[in-house]
Design a protein around this motif. Structure first.
Motif, PDB file in Angstrom:
ATOM      1  N   ASP A 116       0.852  -1.179   0.000  1.00  0.00           N
ATOM      2  CA  ASP A 116       0.000   0.000   0.000  1.00  0.00           C
ATOM      3  C   ASP A 116       0.896   1.240   0.000  1.00  0.00           C
ATOM      4  O   ASP A 116       2.063   1.187   0.398  1.00  0.00           O
ATOM      5  CB  ASP A 116      -0.884  -0.044   1.256  1.00  0.00           C
ATOM      6  N   THR A 117       0.343   2.360  -0.412  1.00  0.00           N
ATOM      7  CA  THR A 117       1.105   3.605  -0.448  1.00  0.00           C
ATOM      8  C   THR A 117       1.669   3.945   0.925  1.00  0.00           C
ATOM      9  O   THR A 117       2.799   4.451   1.022  1.00  0.00           O
ATOM     10  CB  THR A 117       0.213   4.760  -0.962  1.00  0.00           C
ATOM     11  N   SER A 144       0.935  -0.898  -6.986  1.00  0.00           N
ATOM     12  CA  SER A 144      -0.106  -0.601  -7.965  1.00  0.00           C
ATOM     13  C   SER A 144       0.196   0.720  -8.676  1.00  0.00           C
ATOM     14  O   SER A 144       0.827   1.615  -8.109  1.00  0.00           O
ATOM     15  CB  SER A 144      -1.456  -0.484  -7.246  1.00  0.00           C
ATOM     16  N   THR A 145      -0.308   0.848  -9.880  1.00  0.00           N
ATOM     17  CA  THR A 145      -0.222   2.143 -10.556  1.00  0.00           C
ATOM     18  C   THR A 145      -0.985   3.202  -9.767  1.00  0.00           C
ATOM     19  O   THR A 145      -0.673   4.392  -9.869  1.00  0.00           O
ATOM     20  CB  THR A 145      -0.771   2.067 -11.990  1.00  0.00           C
ATOM     21  N   GLU A 183      -0.819   8.270  -6.470  1.00  0.00           N
ATOM     22  CA  GLU A 183      -0.830   8.980  -5.184  1.00  0.00           C
ATOM     23  C   GLU A 183       0.505   9.678  -4.936  1.00  0.00           C
ATOM     24  O   GLU A 183       0.538  10.830  -4.482  1.00  0.00           O
ATOM     25  CB  GLU A 183      -1.111   8.010  -4.032  1.00  0.00           C
ATOM     26  N   LEU A 184       1.588   8.974  -5.219  1.00  0.00           N
ATOM     27  CA  LEU A 184       2.913   9.562  -5.005  1.00  0.00           C
ATOM     28  C   LEU A 184       3.174  10.717  -5.968  1.00  0.00           C
ATOM     29  O   LEU A 184       3.862  11.680  -5.610  1.00  0.00           O
ATOM     30  CB  LEU A 184       3.994   8.489  -5.150  1.00  0.00           C
ATOM     31  N   ARG A 211      10.771  10.487  -3.218  1.00  0.00           N
ATOM     32  CA  ARG A 211      10.087   9.211  -2.958  1.00  0.00           C
ATOM     33  C   ARG A 211       9.430   8.691  -4.234  1.00  0.00           C
ATOM     34  O   ARG A 211       9.516   7.504  -4.556  1.00  0.00           O
ATOM     35  CB  ARG A 211       9.054   9.380  -1.850  1.00  0.00           C
ATOM     36  N   LEU A 212       8.773   9.561  -4.974  1.00  0.00           N
ATOM     37  CA  LEU A 212       8.153   9.167  -6.236  1.00  0.00           C
ATOM     38  C   LEU A 212       9.197   8.615  -7.195  1.00  0.00           C
ATOM     39  O   LEU A 212       9.017   7.539  -7.773  1.00  0.00           O
ATOM     40  CB  LEU A 212       7.432  10.359  -6.870  1.00  0.00           C
TER      41      LEU A 212
END
Length: 127
Positions: free
Chosen positions: A3-4, A25-26, A31-32, A51-52
């Protein structure tokens, strides 16, 4: 599937608490990608951008495809049947859960409460 919330806290987690083979997940990438735009603090924006970029370089995300879209219907129905809201801020978490369900993967999260009422559909592992 991570999870994110796990990706965000990855540096703080014991690697032994995570599976050897992981996926994202995409939806987590989305979200990132939005996160740097959700703060006015330039230092935090930089951390979020980093982070992304690290996540994109590390993982080949699982697409949110037709199977995941169908699984979302099951996730949505389960949450509503449990008397919980399936819309709003929770919707993104539920899309990630649907991606995990479609891929037949357990979902590792820091926010177990976000996935209550899904135990009969997917394995939720709180780390």
């Amino acid at each position: 599937m991570l999870d994110t919330s796990v990706i965000i806290d990855l540096d703080e987690l014991d690697p032994l608490d995570l599976p050897i083979s992981v996926a994202v997940s995409t939806i987590t990438i989305a979200e990132l990608a939005a996160a740097p735009h959700a703060t006015d603090d330039p230092d935090e924006r930089g951390r979020r951008q980093d982070r992304l970029q690290r996540t994109e370089a590390t993982f080949d995300p699982l697409p949110f495809d037709v199977d995941a879209a169908r699984a979302y219907g099951r996730i949505f129905a389960s949450v509503v049947a449990a008397g919980r809201k399936a819309r709003g801020a929770r919707a993104v978490d539920l899309l990630i859960a649907a991606n995990a369900l479609a891929a037949e993967l357990p979902l590792y999260t820091r926010n177990g409460a976000d996935f209550r009422a899904l135990d009969h559909l997917i394995e939720v592992v709180v780390v």
